[in-house]
Motif scaffolding. Sequence first.
Motif, PDB file in Angstrom:
ATOM      1  N   THR A 138       0.957  -1.042  -0.086  1.00 53.06           N
ATOM      2  CA  THR A 138       0.153  -0.016  -0.011  1.00 53.06           C
ATOM      3  C   THR A 138       0.721   1.071   0.020  1.00 53.06           C
ATOM      4  OG1 THR A 138      -0.151   0.096   2.441  1.00 53.06           O
ATOM      5  CG2 THR A 138      -1.915  -1.254   1.114  1.00 53.06           C
ATOM      6  N   LEU A 139       0.259   2.281  -0.223  1.00 49.15           N
ATOM      7  CA  LEU A 139       0.982   3.726  -0.111  1.00 49.15           C
ATOM      8  C   LEU A 139       1.547   3.832   1.267  1.00 49.15           C
ATOM      9  CD1 LEU A 139       1.640   6.554  -1.354  1.00 49.15           C
ATOM     10  CD2 LEU A 139      -0.611   7.179  -0.718  1.00 49.15           C
ATOM     11  N   THR A 140       0.916   3.707   2.319  1.00 52.15           N
ATOM     12  CA  THR A 140       1.120   3.866   3.689  1.00 52.15           C
ATOM     13  C   THR A 140       2.613   2.809   3.682  1.00 52.15           C
ATOM     14  OG1 THR A 140      -1.100   4.180   4.259  1.00 52.15           O
ATOM     15  CG2 THR A 140       0.692   3.693   5.836  1.00 52.15           C
ATOM     16  N   GLU A 141       2.545   1.579   3.427  1.00 51.85           N
ATOM     17  CA  GLU A 141       3.602   0.784   3.638  1.00 51.85           C
ATOM     18  C   GLU A 141       4.959   1.194   3.080  1.00 51.85           C
ATOM     19  OE1 GLU A 141       0.442  -2.927   4.176  1.00 51.85           O
ATOM     20  OE2 GLU A 141       1.702  -2.788   2.348  1.00 51.85           O
ATOM     21  N   ALA A 142       4.867   1.933   1.697  1.00 53.97           N
ATOM     22  CA  ALA A 142       5.980   2.323   1.044  1.00 53.97           C
ATOM     23  C   ALA A 142       6.404   3.451   1.788  1.00 53.97           C
ATOM     24  CB  ALA A 142       5.466   2.532  -0.509  1.00 53.97           C
ATOM     25  N   GLN A 143       5.521   4.305   2.081  1.00 52.98           N
ATOM     26  CA  GLN A 143       6.078   5.457   2.706  1.00 52.98           C
ATOM     27  C   GLN A 143       6.619   5.315   4.183  1.00 52.98           C
ATOM     28  OE1 GLN A 143       2.254   7.512   2.608  1.00 52.98           O
ATOM     29  NE2 GLN A 143       3.066   9.167   1.294  1.00 52.98           N
ATOM     30  N   GLU A 144       6.170   4.089   4.857  1.00 48.76           N
ATOM     31  CA  GLU A 144       6.801   3.711   6.118  1.00 48.76           C
ATOM     32  C   GLU A 144       8.375   3.188   5.730  1.00 48.76           C
ATOM     33  OE1 GLU A 144       2.767   2.240   8.552  1.00 48.76           O
ATOM     34  OE2 GLU A 144       3.864   0.997   7.689  1.00 48.76           O
ATOM     35  N   ILE A 145       8.341   2.478   4.923  1.00 50.73           N
ATOM     36  CA  ILE A 145       9.640   1.729   4.436  1.00 50.73           C
ATOM     37  C   ILE A 145      10.661   3.063   4.019  1.00 50.73           C
ATOM     38  CG2 ILE A 145      11.049   0.442   2.945  1.00 50.73           C
ATOM     39  CD1 ILE A 145       8.467  -1.079   2.454  1.00 50.73           C
ATOM     40  N   CYS A 146       9.967   4.060   3.261  1.00 49.56           N
ATOM     41  CA  CYS A 146      11.190   5.239   3.191  1.00 49.56           C
ATOM     42  C   CYS A 146      11.527   6.144   4.329  1.00 49.56           C
ATOM     43  CB  CYS A 146      10.576   6.171   2.004  1.00 49.56           C
ATOM     44  SG  CYS A 146      10.379   5.331   0.412  1.00 49.56           S
ATOM     45  N   GLY A 147      10.142   6.386   5.128  1.00 48.77           N
ATOM     46  CA  GLY A 147      10.470   7.312   6.269  1.00 48.77           C
ATOM     47  C   GLY A 147      11.227   6.673   7.372  1.00 48.77           C
ATOM     48  N   ASN A 148      10.620   5.506   7.965  1.00 46.65           N
ATOM     49  CA  ASN A 148      10.683   4.925   8.977  1.00 46.65           C
ATOM     50  C   ASN A 148      11.767   3.709   8.793  1.00 46.65           C
ATOM     51  OD1 ASN A 148       8.957   6.543   9.947  1.00 46.65           O
ATOM     52  ND2 ASN A 148       7.442   4.912  10.246  1.00 46.65           N
ATOM     53  N   GLY A 149      12.270   3.344   7.630  1.00 46.18           N
ATOM     54  CA  GLY A 149      13.087   2.240   7.289  1.00 46.18           C
ATOM     55  C   GLY A 149      12.359   0.834   7.499  1.00 46.18           C
ATOM     56  N   ILE A 150      11.224   0.762   8.087  1.00 45.64           N
ATOM     57  CA  ILE A 150      10.413  -0.550   8.148  1.00 45.64           C
ATOM     58  C   ILE A 150       8.993  -0.334   8.277  1.00 45.64           C
ATOM     59  CG2 ILE A 150      10.458  -0.180  10.946  1.00 45.64           C
ATOM     60  CD1 ILE A 150      11.344  -3.378  10.824  1.00 45.64           C
ATOM     61  N   THR A 151       8.469  -1.171   8.011  1.00 47.61           N
ATOM     62  CA  THR A 151       6.679  -1.235   7.860  1.00 47.61           C
ATOM     63  C   THR A 151       6.511  -1.326   9.539  1.00 47.61           C
ATOM     64  OG1 THR A 151       6.545  -3.604   7.653  1.00 47.61           O
ATOM     65  CG2 THR A 151       6.327  -2.065   5.508  1.00 47.61           C
ATOM     66  N   SER A 152       5.173  -0.855  10.027  1.00 48.45           N
ATOM     67  CA  SER A 152       4.870  -0.590  11.587  1.00 48.45           C
ATOM     68  C   SER A 152       4.344  -1.867  11.567  1.00 48.45           C
ATOM     69  CB  SER A 152       3.716   0.359  11.439  1.00 48.45           C
ATOM     70  OG  SER A 152       2.509   0.412  10.591  1.00 48.45           O
ATOM     71  N   ALA A 153       3.560  -2.832  10.648  1.00 49.98           N
ATOM     72  CA  ALA A 153       3.208  -3.974  11.082  1.00 49.98           C
ATOM     73  C   ALA A 153       3.809  -5.148  10.120  1.00 49.98           C
ATOM     74  CB  ALA A 153       1.623  -4.062  10.502  1.00 49.98           C
ATOM     75  N   GLU A 154       3.408  -6.570  10.355  1.00 52.37           N
ATOM     76  CA  GLU A 154       4.032  -7.474   9.688  1.00 52.37           C
ATOM     77  C   GLU A 154       2.858  -7.750   8.632  1.00 52.37           C
ATOM     78  OE1 GLU A 154       4.234 -10.972  12.480  1.00 52.37           O
ATOM     79  OE2 GLU A 154       6.206 -10.395  12.825  1.00 52.37           O
ATOM     80  N   LEU A 155       3.468  -8.126   7.406  1.00 55.98           N
ATOM     81  CA  LEU A 155       2.674  -8.086   6.185  1.00 55.98           C
ATOM     82  C   LEU A 155       2.515  -9.650   5.850  1.00 55.98           C
ATOM     83  CD1 LEU A 155       4.232  -5.456   4.010  1.00 55.98           C
ATOM     84  CD2 LEU A 155       2.627  -4.960   5.828  1.00 55.98           C
ATOM     85  N   GLU A 156       1.256 -10.115   5.285  1.00 53.75           N
ATOM     86  CA  GLU A 156       1.057 -11.310   4.948  1.00 53.75           C
ATOM     87  C   GLU A 156       1.874 -11.764   3.751  1.00 53.75           C
ATOM     88  OE1 GLU A 156      -2.716 -13.451   5.927  1.00 53.75           O
ATOM     89  OE2 GLU A 156      -3.252 -12.891   4.002  1.00 53.75           O
ATOM     90  N   MET A 157       2.376 -12.622   3.462  1.00 57.33           N
ATOM     91  CA  MET A 157       3.122 -13.122   2.147  1.00 57.33           C
ATOM     92  C   MET A 157       2.959 -14.575   1.929  1.00 57.33           C
ATOM     93  SD  MET A 157       6.102 -10.444   2.101  1.00 57.33           S
ATOM     94  CE  MET A 157       6.542 -10.212   4.060  1.00 57.33           C
ATOM     95  N   PHE A 158       3.351 -14.960   0.708  1.00 54.60           N
ATOM     96  CA  PHE A 158       2.753 -16.395   0.362  1.00 54.60           C
ATOM     97  C   PHE A 158       4.297 -16.920  -0.197  1.00 54.60           C
ATOM     98  CE2 PHE A 158      -0.756 -13.610   0.220  1.00 54.60           C
ATOM     99  CZ  PHE A 158      -1.579 -14.391   0.891  1.00 54.60           C
ATOM    100  N   ARG A 159       4.382 -18.129   0.107  1.00 50.90           N
ATOM    101  CA  ARG A 159       5.658 -19.018  -0.411  1.00 50.90           C
ATOM    102  C   ARG A 159       4.835 -19.843  -1.632  1.00 50.90           C
ATOM    103  NH1 ARG A 159       6.107 -20.349   4.874  1.00 50.90           N
ATOM    104  NH2 ARG A 159       7.707 -19.378   6.141  1.00 50.90           N
TER     105      ARG A 159
END
Length: 181
Positions: A138-159
């Motif tokens: 999401t836009l918020t997650e990308a902004q968290e990576i750029c601004g804070n260096g990490i997302t605030s929450a764990e994200l659901e991903m798939f193997r």
Amino acid sequence: MESEKKIVGRCPKCGGNIIKTCKGYRCENNIGDNPSCSVVINGILGNRKMSDEEISELLSNRRIMLDGFMSKEGKAFPTVLELTDNGEVLMQSVIGKCPHCGGDIRVGSRAFNCSNFNSPTDKCEFSIWRNIGGHQLTLTEAQEICGNGITSAELEMFRDDGSIYRKRLGLSPDKLQVVKI
Ligand SMILES: [Zn+2]
Ligand SMILES: [Zn+2]
């Protein structure tokens, strides 16, 4: 008698209801001969038809990242729509600052890219894929990576086998890669 109307959200200027019309969306206080508000939102922005749900999200969050806008040359592009306090809709492709070089980060169709990608002097290859492990950032997650260096929450991903795992996304120590943490 009051006729039935479809309300999609609140007016950013006067707080009235924004209702759907035949041409798009309009503040309920911008109807009639002496309207007290001026807010109108076109139903087509950047040659893209907006859905009621997208307008609702724009009204409540004041911003929404979307694909499928069309340039005059017929080229599709993503952008972030921003709604001002006066009800104007701006297109803004810059979503933050590059953590590696400080340049602008822009949303592209497949990744968020540093605007210094083609710079002859300060070339920077930092980018964040928009799809990581099957998760659409999401836009918020990308902004968290750029601004804070990490997302605030764990994200659901798939193997590959479909099994789900949850990780935060953050920057590598050299701030050039996005890594699962
Ligand atoms: Zn209004
Ligand atoms: Zn950069």
